[in-house]
Write an enzyme that holds these catalytic residues in place. Structure first.
Site, PDB file in Angstrom:
ATOM      1  N   TYR A 133      58.314  -3.699  46.165  1.00  0.00           N
ATOM      2  CA  TYR A 133      59.325  -4.000  45.143  1.00  0.00           C
ATOM      3  C   TYR A 133      59.672  -5.483  45.035  1.00  0.00           C
ATOM      4  CZ  TYR A 133      60.242   0.910  44.208  1.00  0.00           C
ATOM      5  OH  TYR A 133      60.119   2.223  43.829  1.00  0.00           O
ATOM      6  N   LYS A 190      53.454   4.749  56.797  1.00  0.00           N
ATOM      7  CA  LYS A 190      52.020   5.045  56.801  1.00  0.00           C
ATOM      8  C   LYS A 190      51.379   4.022  57.747  1.00  0.00           C
ATOM      9  CE  LYS A 190      48.635   7.554  55.083  1.00  0.00           C
ATOM     10  NZ  LYS A 190      48.478   8.967  55.465  1.00  0.00           N
ATOM     11  N   ASP A 223      52.810  11.236  53.993  1.00  0.00           N
ATOM     12  CA  ASP A 223      52.179  12.430  53.421  1.00  0.00           C
ATOM     13  C   ASP A 223      52.712  13.687  54.111  1.00  0.00           C
ATOM     14  OD1 ASP A 223      50.961  11.251  55.606  1.00  0.00           O
ATOM     15  OD2 ASP A 223      48.942  11.954  55.144  1.00  0.00           O
ATOM     16  N   ASP A 247      61.695   5.887  47.377  1.00  0.00           N
ATOM     17  CA  ASP A 247      61.873   6.207  45.962  1.00  0.00           C
ATOM     18  C   ASP A 247      61.229   7.558  45.649  1.00  0.00           C
ATOM     19  OD1 ASP A 247      62.638   5.853  43.341  1.00  0.00           O
ATOM     20  OD2 ASP A 247      60.782   4.826  42.787  1.00  0.00           O
ATOM     21  N   ASP A 251      63.247  11.586  44.969  1.00  0.00           N
ATOM     22  CA  ASP A 251      63.131  12.452  43.787  1.00  0.00           C
ATOM     23  C   ASP A 251      62.723  13.857  44.220  1.00  0.00           C
ATOM     24  OD1 ASP A 251      63.760  10.399  42.021  1.00  0.00           O
ATOM     25  OD2 ASP A 251      62.204  10.970  40.591  1.00  0.00           O
TER      26      ASP A 251
HETATM   27  P1  ATP Z   1      62.929   7.051  35.786  1.00  0.00           P
HETATM   28  O1  ATP Z   1      61.482   6.713  35.815  1.00  0.00           O
HETATM   29  O2  ATP Z   1      63.773   6.025  35.140  1.00  0.00           O
HETATM   30  O3  ATP Z   1      63.464   7.515  37.126  1.00  0.00           O
HETATM   31  P2  ATP Z   1      62.064   9.508  34.685  1.00  0.00           P
HETATM   32  O4  ATP Z   1      61.310   9.331  33.428  1.00  0.00           O
HETATM   33  O5  ATP Z   1      61.315   9.744  35.960  1.00  0.00           O
HETATM   34  O6  ATP Z   1      63.068   8.302  34.843  1.00  0.00           O
HETATM   35  P3  ATP Z   1      64.430  10.984  34.339  1.00  0.00           P
HETATM   36  O7  ATP Z   1      64.953  10.190  33.227  1.00  0.00           O
HETATM   37  O8  ATP Z   1      65.105  10.844  35.637  1.00  0.00           O
HETATM   38  O9  ATP Z   1      62.917  10.732  34.540  1.00  0.00           O
HETATM   39  O10 ATP Z   1      64.380  12.497  33.913  1.00  0.00           O
HETATM   40  C1  ATP Z   1      63.392  13.402  34.365  1.00  0.00           C
HETATM   41  C2  ATP Z   1      63.718  14.771  33.784  1.00  0.00           C
HETATM   42  O11 ATP Z   1      64.888  15.291  34.387  1.00  0.00           O
HETATM   43  C3  ATP Z   1      63.974  14.664  32.306  1.00  0.00           C
HETATM   44  O12 ATP Z   1      63.114  15.530  31.626  1.00  0.00           O
HETATM   45  C4  ATP Z   1      65.410  15.045  32.090  1.00  0.00           C
HETATM   46  O13 ATP Z   1      65.561  15.967  31.059  1.00  0.00           O
HETATM   47  C5  ATP Z   1      65.856  15.640  33.419  1.00  0.00           C
HETATM   48  N1  ATP Z   1      67.141  15.038  33.807  1.00  0.00           N
HETATM   49  C6  ATP Z   1      67.331  13.843  34.404  1.00  0.00           C
HETATM   50  N2  ATP Z   1      68.627  13.609  34.583  1.00  0.00           N
HETATM   51  C7  ATP Z   1      69.290  14.679  34.081  1.00  0.00           C
HETATM   52  C8  ATP Z   1      70.677  15.025  33.963  1.00  0.00           C
HETATM   53  N3  ATP Z   1      71.656  14.219  34.393  1.00  0.00           N
HETATM   54  N4  ATP Z   1      70.982  16.190  33.381  1.00  0.00           N
HETATM   55  C9  ATP Z   1      70.026  17.023  32.952  1.00  0.00           C
HETATM   56  N5  ATP Z   1      68.717  16.759  33.023  1.00  0.00           N
HETATM   57  C10 ATP Z   1      68.338  15.600  33.585  1.00  0.00           C
END
Ligand code: ATP
Length: 371
Positions: A133, A190, A223, A247, A251
């Site tokens: 980063y 890793k 992994d 990161d 998720d």
């Molecule tokens: P980033 O790369 O900025 O982390 P991303 O494209 O990976 O973003 P998000 O914007 O976090 O993805 O969203 C991923 C999915 O999760 C989307 O399809 C969205 O609809 C759902 N999502 C994310 N946050 C929420 C929320 N607060 N409420 C409902 N659904 C959400």
């Protein structure tokens, strides 16, 4: 404008990044809840806007104008909604500028939210300033070879390791020793492939672990950590890891615990902290009024916990507990957004939580003892 003269242990200058996509909707919801906290407790939030993100880039050519950075630096804490494509130029820059070295990402089940595993309660402590980063990437003239620099320093690795062990101890205290297993820290890396860079990270964590004999310490490759998170997430307590792995794993962990809409985070430095949901700007649902505000509210809860420590005012602790109780109670009553199986909209959830904050604190003022 400087706020120093106005500051007291109950007065908070809060810089606000409304963000993009679902950001502004979530921020509106956050304000409803913050206002109810101010009304219920003897706490005072003064909001200062710090415009940043895609909309700001479009408006004046800079995703993070100097003026916004100044506003943030002069505030007590920052609450941030997600920004869109300009995340690299906003949050990464803020983390670097303010040296917000610890990214804390808890993943914990909420009552009455379905999830595959019922007893997830872990926290990812992610080093927030180094690794890939640092943004030093290049591509050669032929366009055939690109390079990205991964930076790991002993100083940053030691301080994040210390933070992780302290987290393990404070979580143990919070749980009143109810956890079946000892507090633990798992260092994720890793280092078999990157013995110098990840190796330095691991060695630093190992050396800090010696100072915390009551905390069980072990190493795991990334992994294997990814696999174990979907196989047996209940076995994790604290994970300490570098920027990129943290990161990705956070998720994953948020999905295991019930979904991105419920996952809060904190970016902590020595004297300042920024709080934000883990999720992004979710353009697919922006403007529909159905974004789940719970990750934002839980980020507020994390902020209240941090303010309690930094301002030495236990009213913030009480507020934090009541915010959490109010969230649980609202979800239990079935007021939920569609992502977690309900049909309520963002505003309805915000109103319900803020009403519950007022009710809960009225009904049982002594239910939440000072800590
Ligand atoms: P980033 O790369 O900025 O982390 P991303 O494209 O990976 O973003 P998000 O914007 O976090 O993805 O969203 C991923 C999915 O999760 C989307 O399809 C969205 O609809 C759902 N999502 C994310 N946050 C929420 C929320 N607060 N409420 C409902 N659904 C959400």
């Amino acid at each position: 404008m400087r706020w120093f003269n106005l500051r007291s242990e109950s007065f908070v200058v809060l810089s606000c990044i409304e963000g993009d996509g679902i950001g502004p909707e979530l921020f509106e919801a956050a304000r409803v809840v913050l206002d109810s906290i101010s009304e219920t407790f003897d706490l005072n939030f003064h909001y200062v806007n710090a415009p940043a993100g895609d909309r700001e880039l479009k408006r004046n050519g800079k995703a993070l104008p100097k003026s916004s950075l100044e506003v943030i630096k002069e505030s007590d804490a920052c609450l941030k909604a997600p920004v869109g494509e300009t995340a690299k130029d906003t949050i990464l820059k803020i983390r670097q500028e303010l040296d917000l070295y610890a990214n804390i990402r808890p993943a914990k089940n909420l009552p009455f939210v379905e999830s595959k595993f019922p007893n997830v309660d872990l926290v990812i402590v992610r080093e927030n300033t180094e690794d890939l980063y640092v943004g030093r990437e290049s591509i050669d003239a032929s366009g055939q070879k690109a390079t990205a620099l991964k930076v790991v320093t002993k100083r940053a690795s030691l301080r994040i390791a210390k933070y992780a062990f302290e987290q393990a101890l404070s979580r143990q205290k919070e749980h009143n020793n109810e956890r079946k297993s000892d507090p633990s820290v798992i260092c994720v890396s890793k280092s078999n492939v990157l013995p110098k860079s990840d190796g330095l990270f691991v060695k630093s964590c190992e050396s800090v672990s010696k100072k915390y004999p009551s905390v069980h310490f072990s190493n795991m490759y990334v992994d294997s950590a990814a696999m174990n998170l979907v196989r047996n997430p209940e076995a994790f307590d604290v994970i300490v890891t570098s920027n990129m792995y943290g990161d990705v794993l956070s998720d994953e962990a948020s999905q295991i615990a019930g979904g991105l809409g419920l996952a809060p985070s904190a970016n902590i430095g020595e004297h300042f902290a920024l709080f934000e949901p883990v999720h992004g700007a979710a353009p697919d649902i922006a403007g529909k009024g159905i974004a789940n505000p719970i990750a934002m509210f839980l980020s507020i809860k994390m902020m209240l916990d941090w303010l309690a420590k930094t301002k030495g005012n236990s009213d913030f602790n009480r507020a934090s507990r009541i915010v959490e109780a109010a969230i649980h109670s609202v979800i239990a009553s079935g007021v939920k957004t569609p992502d977690i199986g309900g049909n309520a909209n963002t505003n309805r959830v915000a109103e319900a939580v803020s009403q519950e904050i007022r009710q809960v604190s009225k009904k049982c003022p002594l239910r939440f003892p000072e800590i």
